[in-house]
Design an enzyme around this catalytic site. Sequence first.
Site, PDB file in Angstrom:
ATOM      1  N   GLU A   1      -9.785  -2.669   5.054  1.00 14.52           N
ATOM      2  CA  GLU A   1     -10.196  -1.765   6.493  1.00 14.52           C
ATOM      3  C   GLU A   1     -11.414  -2.933   6.344  1.00 14.52           C
ATOM      4  O   GLU A   1     -11.903  -3.059   6.167  1.00 14.52           O
ATOM      5  CB  GLU A   1     -10.919   0.186   6.621  1.00 14.52           C
ATOM      6  CG  GLU A   1      -9.895   1.038   5.908  1.00 14.52           C
ATOM      7  CD  GLU A   1      -8.725   0.817   8.079  1.00 14.52           C
ATOM      8  OE1 GLU A   1      -8.699   0.047   8.453  1.00 14.52           O
ATOM      9  OE2 GLU A   1      -8.269   2.078   8.076  1.00 14.52           O
TER      10      GLU A   1
ATOM     11  N   ASP B   1       0.643  -1.107   0.045  1.00 16.17           N
ATOM     12  CA  ASP B   1      -0.157   0.415   0.124  1.00 16.17           C
ATOM     13  C   ASP B   1       0.747   1.384   0.291  1.00 16.17           C
ATOM     14  O   ASP B   1       2.189   0.842   0.857  1.00 16.17           O
ATOM     15  CB  ASP B   1      -1.208   0.311   1.143  1.00 16.17           C
ATOM     16  CG  ASP B   1      -0.053  -0.259   2.721  1.00 16.17           C
ATOM     17  OD1 ASP B   1       1.457  -0.692   2.847  1.00 16.17           O
ATOM     18  OD2 ASP B   1      -0.910  -1.214   3.472  1.00 16.17           O
TER      19      ASP B   1
ATOM     20  N   HIS C   1      -7.555  -4.566   9.556  1.00 17.62           N
ATOM     21  CA  HIS C   1      -7.463  -4.263   8.432  1.00 17.62           C
ATOM     22  C   HIS C   1      -6.170  -5.342   8.534  1.00 17.62           C
ATOM     23  O   HIS C   1      -4.772  -5.201   9.106  1.00 17.62           O
ATOM     24  CB  HIS C   1      -7.213  -2.839   8.128  1.00 17.62           C
ATOM     25  CG  HIS C   1      -5.878  -1.885   8.889  1.00 17.62           C
ATOM     26  ND1 HIS C   1      -6.102  -0.799   9.356  1.00 17.62           N
ATOM     27  CD2 HIS C   1      -4.606  -2.382   9.576  1.00 17.62           C
ATOM     28  CE1 HIS C   1      -4.432  -0.490   9.652  1.00 17.62           C
ATOM     29  NE2 HIS C   1      -3.809  -1.750   9.581  1.00 17.62           N
TER      30      HIS C   1
ATOM     31  N   ASN D   1      -7.937  -3.025  14.719  1.00 16.84           N
ATOM     32  CA  ASN D   1      -9.198  -3.338  13.821  1.00 16.84           C
ATOM     33  C   ASN D   1      -9.505  -4.278  12.981  1.00 16.84           C
ATOM     34  O   ASN D   1     -10.223  -4.665  12.442  1.00 16.84           O
ATOM     35  CB  ASN D   1      -9.841  -2.157  13.033  1.00 16.84           C
ATOM     36  CG  ASN D   1      -8.600  -1.708  11.595  1.00 16.84           C
ATOM     37  OD1 ASN D   1      -8.124  -2.111  11.198  1.00 16.84           O
ATOM     38  ND2 ASN D   1      -9.107  -0.800  11.785  1.00 16.84           N
TER      39      ASN D   1
HETATM   40  C1  F6R Z   1       1.230  -1.254   6.407  1.00 18.04           C
HETATM   41  C2  F6R Z   1      -0.024  -2.004   5.945  1.00 18.04           C
HETATM   42  C3  F6R Z   1      -0.596  -1.858   7.389  1.00 18.04           C
HETATM   43  C4  F6R Z   1      -0.002  -2.477   9.132  1.00 18.04           C
HETATM   44  C5  F6R Z   1      -0.390  -2.584   9.940  1.00 18.04           C
HETATM   45  C6  F6R Z   1      -0.041  -2.235  10.954  1.00 18.04           C
HETATM   46  O1  F6R Z   1       1.862  -2.058   4.807  1.00 18.04           O
HETATM   47  O2  F6R Z   1      -0.201  -2.611   5.253  1.00 18.04           O
HETATM   48  O3  F6R Z   1      -1.546  -3.084   7.454  1.00 18.04           O
HETATM   49  O4  F6R Z   1       1.212  -3.420   8.989  1.00 18.04           O
HETATM   50  O5  F6R Z   1      -1.385  -1.213   9.918  1.00 18.04           O
HETATM   51  O6  F6R Z   1       0.815  -1.390  11.661  1.00 18.04           O
HETATM   52  P1  F6R Z   1       2.515  -1.449  12.927  1.00 18.04           P
HETATM   53  O7  F6R Z   1       2.727  -2.701  12.403  1.00 18.04           O
HETATM   54  O8  F6R Z   1       2.764   0.004  12.369  1.00 18.04           O
HETATM   55  O9  F6R Z   1       1.407  -2.034  13.810  1.00 18.04           O
END
Ligand code: F6R
Length: 252
Positions: free
Chosen positions: A147, A68, A142, A140
């Site tokens: 989301e 992403d 995701h 959450n």
């Molecule tokens: C990042 C991504 C997100 C993160 C998620 C957890 O490329 O796709 O899904 O993996 O938000 O983020 P952290 O590791 O910062 O808790």
Amino acid sequence: MRVIIVKNAEEVGKRAADLIEQEMKQHRNPVLGLATGSTPIPTYKELIRRCKKGKGMDFSTAITFNLDEYVGLPGTHDQSYRYFMNHQLFNHVNVNKKNTHVPNGMVRGMKAIQQSCDEYETMIDDVGGVDMQLLGIGGNGHIGFNEPGSSLGSMTRIKTLSLRTRKDNARFFKSMREVPRLAITMGIGTILKARKVVLLATGESKAQAVADSLEGPVSAMCPASALQLHRFATYVIDKGAASKLTLDTYEH
Ligand code: F6R
């Protein structure tokens, strides 16, 4: 699903690096799906260490696709995911940057954005698909920026970030106002197309999402639960992230 529970974030990094190294050695041109965020940083550190040690860890023929990117941040912005990947991994290993791909968050206009998302899918397909996709998980549930409520069949597209995700990520920005509202993300369907998926989670703040995704129903309300449909999904998580799991059959 394979669930590996280890002591702490550093161990998660080492186990994940083992899985990535084994996978890369099986392919002439390994295709890796990569994630950003705090969770994979120890994994990238370990991959860099192994690459520098010259012990057979070789990125020279690897092809990578990131999950992403924020809309509106150029690759030079220190909170863009292109910048993150360059600084946390690509600048320190022998990957050819031309073979590293991050969705383009700077395309303007809905039609052009969707076209660029479709091209991203085509680029993945053209190299034969992703061999191993690395994932983190949002509090959450995701994965990528899919989301809660995302279609389980979705492909790369633009998504509105939830307030919870924006608040979670605000720690990286000067103020909440600067946190982008939109992102381009691989879809859940894109992620499920990868031949193997490895999800990493560390800390108690991820425990509920991890439990919902592994032991709850498959539901768009917990996007990571879609991984229950994948034949080769592995979770590498630490004790904190595992603290709400109830089954006693996981690997320790
Ligand atoms: C990042 C991504 C997100 C993160 C998620 C957890 O490329 O796709 O899904 O993996 O938000 O983020 P952290 O590791 O910062 O808790």
